[in-house]
Write an enzyme that holds these catalytic residues in place. Sequence first.
Site, PDB file in Angstrom:
ATOM      1  N   PHE A 133       6.504   5.664  -4.336  1.00 10.35           N
ATOM      2  CA  PHE A 133       6.353   4.212  -4.215  1.00 10.35           C
ATOM      3  C   PHE A 133       7.367   3.728  -3.185  1.00 10.35           C
ATOM      4  O   PHE A 133       8.577   3.829  -3.396  1.00 10.35           O
ATOM      5  CB  PHE A 133       6.580   3.466  -5.539  1.00 10.35           C
ATOM      6  CG  PHE A 133       6.396   1.982  -5.369  1.00 10.35           C
ATOM      7  CD1 PHE A 133       5.133   1.412  -5.457  1.00 10.35           C
ATOM      8  CD2 PHE A 133       7.466   1.154  -5.063  1.00 10.35           C
ATOM      9  CE1 PHE A 133       4.946   0.043  -5.249  1.00 10.35           C
ATOM     10  CE2 PHE A 133       7.285  -0.212  -4.855  1.00 10.35           C
ATOM     11  CZ  PHE A 133       6.023  -0.765  -4.953  1.00 10.35           C
ATOM     12  N   ASP A 218      14.855   6.984   0.476  1.00 11.50           N
ATOM     13  CA  ASP A 218      14.561   5.638  -0.011  1.00 11.50           C
ATOM     14  C   ASP A 218      15.329   5.454  -1.316  1.00 11.50           C
ATOM     15  O   ASP A 218      14.892   5.887  -2.377  1.00 11.50           O
ATOM     16  CB  ASP A 218      13.052   5.450  -0.216  1.00 11.50           C
ATOM     17  CG  ASP A 218      12.713   4.044  -0.715  1.00 11.50           C
ATOM     18  OD1 ASP A 218      13.635   3.324  -1.137  1.00 11.50           O
ATOM     19  OD2 ASP A 218      11.517   3.675  -0.696  1.00 11.50           O
ATOM     20  N   LYS A 247      16.735  -4.099  -3.155  1.00  7.17           N
ATOM     21  CA  LYS A 247      16.909  -4.487  -4.561  1.00  7.17           C
ATOM     22  C   LYS A 247      18.340  -4.943  -4.884  1.00  7.17           C
ATOM     23  O   LYS A 247      18.683  -6.067  -4.577  1.00  7.17           O
ATOM     24  CB  LYS A 247      16.417  -3.362  -5.474  1.00  7.17           C
ATOM     25  CG  LYS A 247      14.900  -3.207  -5.383  1.00  7.17           C
ATOM     26  CD  LYS A 247      14.247  -2.511  -6.554  1.00  7.17           C
ATOM     27  CE  LYS A 247      12.744  -2.731  -6.526  1.00  7.17           C
ATOM     28  NZ  LYS A 247      11.972  -1.633  -5.967  1.00  7.17           N
TER      29      LYS A 247
HETATM   30  C1  LIG Z   1      10.885  -1.653  -4.970  1.00  8.53           C
HETATM   31  C2  LIG Z   1      10.845  -0.521  -4.033  1.00  8.53           C
HETATM   32  C3  LIG Z   1      10.431  -0.707  -2.696  1.00  8.53           C
HETATM   33  C4  LIG Z   1       9.897  -2.018  -2.171  1.00  8.53           C
HETATM   34  O1  LIG Z   1      10.790  -3.062  -2.294  1.00  8.53           O
HETATM   35  P1  LIG Z   1      10.268  -4.584  -2.185  1.00  8.53           P
HETATM   36  O2  LIG Z   1      11.534  -5.391  -2.120  1.00  8.53           O
HETATM   37  O3  LIG Z   1       9.469  -4.854  -3.429  1.00  8.53           O
HETATM   38  O4  LIG Z   1       9.442  -4.666  -0.958  1.00  8.53           O
HETATM   39  C5  LIG Z   1      10.506   0.390  -1.851  1.00  8.53           C
HETATM   40  N1  LIG Z   1      10.941   1.595  -2.287  1.00  8.53           N
HETATM   41  C6  LIG Z   1      11.325   1.794  -3.556  1.00  8.53           C
HETATM   42  C7  LIG Z   1      11.820   3.139  -3.970  1.00  8.53           C
HETATM   43  C8  LIG Z   1      11.278   0.753  -4.482  1.00  8.53           C
HETATM   44  O5  LIG Z   1      11.626   0.965  -5.753  1.00  8.53           O
END
Ligand SMILES: *Cc1c(COP(=O)(O)O)cnc(C)c1O
Length: 392
Positions: A133, A218, A247
């Site tokens: 994700f 990520d 986040k």
């Molecule tokens: C939440 C998340 C995203 C996307 O972040 P948004 O601020 O919702 O666009 C990307 N990568 C990971 C691993 C995430 O948990």
Amino acid sequence: MTAEAHVARNYKPLPVTIASGEGAWVTDVEGRRYLDLLAGYSALNFGHGHPDLVAAATDQLGRVTLTSRAFRSDRLEPFAAALAELCGKDLVLPMNTGAEAVETGIKVARAWGYRVKGVPADRAKMVVAHGNFHGRTTTIVGFSDDPDARDAFGPYAPGFVAVPFGDAAALAAAIDDDTVAVMIEPIQGEGGVVIPPDGYLREVRELTRERNVLFIADEIQSGLGRTGETFACDREGVVPDMYLLGKALGGGILPVSAVVADEEVLGVLRPGEHGSTFGGNPLAAAVGLAVVGLLRDGGFQERALALGEHLGTRLDALVGRGVVGYRRAGLWAGVDIDPAVGTGRDVAEALLARGVLVKDTHGQTIRIAPPLVIRATELDWAMEQLQVVLSR
Ligand SMILES: *Cc1c(COP(=O)(O)O)cnc(C)c1O
């Protein structure tokens, strides 16, 4: 309860309407209190309304909140310097949402591929993991394998191949001369807190170094204290070429994301090639700087480690009693619910009725990711509620 008649139905929220929050607790419009075990998908690692973060934001609100990057602000460089130091890297490219950081990482990796590695034009390839994700933009959903995230939104951008998460041999086989980067979550959050086998991240690091491919981590959900380390990559002593952060970087106050890498990588971008109206704005930079300040002495990381072990012993006691199994890293767990008890959503709704907020993912799993400010006694209370829900 306030229904959301005019809100598009791209979410199906649990039936609670939150009006305020403090620390690990929120209060709904009827005055009922709930312990928040989701923490805004880890955006609220420091809890609701952390005094240092609110003070930084409030102070900056009274000064200046947006300059655009057409001009410099006195907040951006201090934030970038502090974040670069926390990451052990040279440069920071500030964006807003996580998906934007991912998109930025893809662009930087491609530009690096063409300008540094010498990949022929438009041939750049990236390797990603099944179950990933990385966000919701059209490019990103194209390499998701969640049908809900992907199916209605083609055509998909080319240039991505997916391999099983945790399988270093499959990763090695997928890399070729046109590969510019491997992009993975060191722990897959939305996937249900999926932790790769021990040594996998080290193998990814070695492979990408040998094959002259960037390793992009990520850490948007796994980073900034959640796993008991500043970054989940630290669990294996691994340093990627590029961190994607988001986040918790905005302290749950506003969206703040960033790409962090060394000069050889992030230095490939030239003026005009990338940007964002709001990226790196003074308000975001002030909050981001305060967030880095909270992480510097390692206190939150230690809390996540200690509280996480405590959570683990509580979860151990539930295995075979409504819990099929669980995965945990620091104060972050994916708990698989026995289908005989109900779905993850059923458990989330039953917990809501008992004053505990969690979110289900992928049908049978609930994710437990409380703010790192939660107390052990509060965690105990929440686990007692879970025990009650599972034994009915
Ligand atoms: C939440 C998340 C995203 C996307 O972040 P948004 O601020 O919702 O666009 C990307 N990568 C990971 C691993 C995430 O948990």
